[in-house]
Design a protein around this motif. Structure first.
Motif, PDB file in Angstrom:
ATOM      1  N   GLU A  83     -19.164  -9.540   9.283  1.00 49.26           N
ATOM      2  CA  GLU A  83     -17.565  -9.337   8.411  1.00 49.26           C
ATOM      3  C   GLU A  83     -17.867  -7.610   7.709  1.00 49.26           C
ATOM      4  O   GLU A  83     -19.535  -8.029   6.824  1.00 49.26           O
ATOM      5  CB  GLU A  83     -17.548 -10.381   8.062  1.00 49.26           C
ATOM      6  N   ASN A 101     -12.488  -7.064   5.511  1.00 40.32           N
ATOM      7  CA  ASN A 101     -13.002  -8.011   5.911  1.00 40.32           C
ATOM      8  C   ASN A 101     -12.223  -8.710   7.690  1.00 40.32           C
ATOM      9  O   ASN A 101     -12.149  -9.376   8.132  1.00 40.32           O
ATOM     10  CB  ASN A 101     -11.185  -9.050   5.764  1.00 40.32           C
ATOM     11  N   ALA A 102     -12.653  -7.447   8.190  1.00 34.60           N
ATOM     12  CA  ALA A 102     -12.050  -7.244   9.404  1.00 34.60           C
ATOM     13  C   ALA A 102     -13.537  -7.966   9.858  1.00 34.60           C
ATOM     14  O   ALA A 102     -14.926  -7.566   9.699  1.00 34.60           O
ATOM     15  CB  ALA A 102     -12.788  -5.359   9.526  1.00 34.60           C
ATOM     16  N   ARG A 103     -13.857  -8.202  11.399  1.00 34.51           N
ATOM     17  CA  ARG A 103     -14.877  -8.640  12.033  1.00 34.51           C
ATOM     18  C   ARG A 103     -15.373  -7.704  12.952  1.00 34.51           C
ATOM     19  O   ARG A 103     -14.341  -7.674  13.952  1.00 34.51           O
ATOM     20  CB  ARG A 103     -14.872 -10.533  12.189  1.00 34.51           C
ATOM     21  N   LYS A 104     -16.621  -8.186  13.828  1.00 34.26           N
ATOM     22  CA  LYS A 104     -16.687  -7.008  14.994  1.00 34.26           C
ATOM     23  C   LYS A 104     -18.046  -8.531  15.676  1.00 34.26           C
ATOM     24  O   LYS A 104     -18.799  -8.301  14.302  1.00 34.26           O
ATOM     25  CB  LYS A 104     -17.795  -5.346  14.911  1.00 34.26           C
ATOM     26  N   PHE A 117     -21.909 -11.724  14.967  1.00 41.33           N
ATOM     27  CA  PHE A 117     -20.095 -11.581  14.233  1.00 41.33           C
ATOM     28  C   PHE A 117     -20.301 -11.240  12.793  1.00 41.33           C
ATOM     29  O   PHE A 117     -21.281 -12.579  12.648  1.00 41.33           O
ATOM     30  CB  PHE A 117     -19.189 -12.968  14.888  1.00 41.33           C
TER      31      PHE A 117
END
Length: 60
Positions: free
Chosen positions: A4, A8-11, A2
């Motif tokens: 960030e 602050n989007a997470r992928k 994961f």
């Protein structure tokens, strides 16, 4: 893995076993990916006068 982003989007990205150790918690840099596949990461570090410079280029 994961990741960030600045907003602050997470992928979640799929990382090959031999690439897993390339990143550490709180690493900052430029990420390249395709869909959910990790391609490349260039870590950013600060030099002695506080300006960002690129180092540790990881090439596939």
């Amino acid at each position: 893995m994961f990741l960030e982003f600045e907003d602050n989007a997470r992928k979640e990205l799929h990382v090959k076993a031999n690439q897993f150790g390339w990143l550490a918690v709180q690493d900052i840099g430029e990420l390249s990916y395709q869909g959910t596949r990790f391609l490349d990461f260039t870590r950013m570090v600060e030099n002695r006068i506080g300006k960002a410079c690129l180092r540790d280029k990881q090439v596939l």
